[in-house]
Design a protein around this motif. Structure first.
Motif, PDB file in Angstrom:
ATOM      1  N   GLN A   1      22.445 -18.565  -7.831  1.00 36.31           N
ATOM      2  CA  GLN A   1      23.731 -19.289  -7.483  1.00 36.31           C
ATOM      3  C   GLN A   1      23.907 -20.763  -8.306  1.00 36.31           C
ATOM      4  O   GLN A   1      24.938 -20.897  -8.075  1.00 36.31           O
ATOM      5  CB  GLN A   1      23.814 -19.595  -5.974  1.00 36.31           C
ATOM      6  CG  GLN A   1      23.923 -18.308  -5.436  1.00 36.31           C
ATOM      7  CD  GLN A   1      23.950 -18.514  -3.697  1.00 36.31           C
ATOM      8  OE1 GLN A   1      24.631 -19.424  -3.289  1.00 36.31           O
ATOM      9  NE2 GLN A   1      23.336 -17.719  -2.951  1.00 36.31           N
TER      10      GLN A   1
ATOM     11  N   GLU B   1      14.538 -18.109  -6.028  1.00 36.88           N
ATOM     12  CA  GLU B   1      15.480 -16.614  -6.708  1.00 36.88           C
ATOM     13  C   GLU B   1      16.880 -17.027  -6.131  1.00 36.88           C
ATOM     14  O   GLU B   1      17.694 -16.938  -7.101  1.00 36.88           O
ATOM     15  CB  GLU B   1      14.730 -15.441  -5.783  1.00 36.88           C
ATOM     16  CG  GLU B   1      15.572 -14.319  -6.522  1.00 36.88           C
ATOM     17  CD  GLU B   1      15.117 -13.067  -5.789  1.00 36.88           C
ATOM     18  OE1 GLU B   1      14.588 -12.943  -4.742  1.00 36.88           O
ATOM     19  OE2 GLU B   1      15.531 -12.000  -6.162  1.00 36.88           O
ATOM     20  N   ASN B   2      17.358 -17.351  -4.909  1.00 36.34           N
ATOM     21  CA  ASN B   2      18.640 -17.329  -4.509  1.00 36.34           C
ATOM     22  C   ASN B   2      19.192 -18.704  -5.467  1.00 36.34           C
ATOM     23  O   ASN B   2      20.268 -18.376  -5.873  1.00 36.34           O
ATOM     24  CB  ASN B   2      18.655 -17.805  -2.947  1.00 36.34           C
ATOM     25  CG  ASN B   2      18.282 -16.579  -2.241  1.00 36.34           C
ATOM     26  OD1 ASN B   2      19.048 -15.690  -2.426  1.00 36.34           O
ATOM     27  ND2 ASN B   2      17.292 -16.745  -1.531  1.00 36.34           N
TER      28      ASN B   2
ATOM     29  N   GLY C   1      18.680 -20.484   0.092  1.00 36.59           N
ATOM     30  CA  GLY C   1      18.014 -19.727   0.904  1.00 36.59           C
ATOM     31  C   GLY C   1      17.996 -19.782   2.292  1.00 36.59           C
ATOM     32  O   GLY C   1      18.675 -20.739   2.817  1.00 36.59           O
TER      33      GLY C   1
END
Ligand code: URA
Length: 190
Positions: free
Chosen positions: A52, A47-48, A58
């Protein structure tokens, strides 16, 4: 083959070869020194990373940076980090075989541009695809294999270390073996 990383990145950012393009926020192409002698390959963005556009940013990424720094490696200076698939699989599931197939050409092209002496697979999924089909990561992490003149090793995935911190010392040992191997065969990393 695309000759420059810049051009390859541009192509990759526009990729629609598989369904993961429909759910991605960003393509996570890879980061680091294009002339690195050591290439790290993860599985795919979480997700991170998707938010980004950078690999391993993460909690797992922080741990990875710590282990890298412990052996004088730095993602901004002397290594390159890429993933097997460049777009996030929904809910962080493993990338499906057809998604891996659609994406692996970009990684191969990155390898041709970087020409690493050592490839480190982060986790089981990339080790199986890149080192050998029957790789048993729990038993065979930290062992060096040779494929077409390139030295390869797998280590435990940072996410696996966060799930079971008792495995951290084993992973640190892998990084120490890596440092010794770099000192043996690389000329510009340290
Ligand atoms: N896990 C991976 O395998 N790659 C990333 O970039 C982040 C998490």
């Amino acid at each position: 083959m695309i000759e420059t990383m810049e051009e390859l990145k541009k192509t990759c950012k526009e990729c629609k070869k598989c369904r993961l393009c429909e759910t991605r926020t960003n393509v996570v192409f890879g980061t680091g020194n294009e002339n690195a002698e050591v290439l790290f390959i993860g599985e795919g963005p979480g997700e991170n990373e998707d938010l980004q556009g950078e690999p391993f940013v993460g909690r797992g990424g922080k741990l990875l940076d710590k282990m890298l720094n412990a052996v004088d490696l730095d993602r901004k200076k002397n290594i390159y980090i890429a993933n097997m698939v460049k777009c996030r699989p929904p809910k962080n599931r493993d990338p499906l075989p057809d998604e891996q197939e659609a994406c692996i050409g970009y990684l191969r092209n990155q390898v041709k541009i970087i020409k690493p002496k050592i490839i480190v697979c982060l986790g089981r999924v990339s080790a199986i695809r890149i080192i050998k089909k029957d790789m048993k990561i729990t038993k065979e992490h930290g062992i060096f294999f040779e494929r077409n003149g390139v030295i390869m090793m797998a280590t435990l995935h940072p996410a696996a270390l966060l799930r079971d911190p008792r495995k951290k010392p084993e992973a640190f040992e892998d990084f120490q073996k890596l440092r010794d191997k770099i000192k043996e065969i690389c000329t510009s990393t340290y």
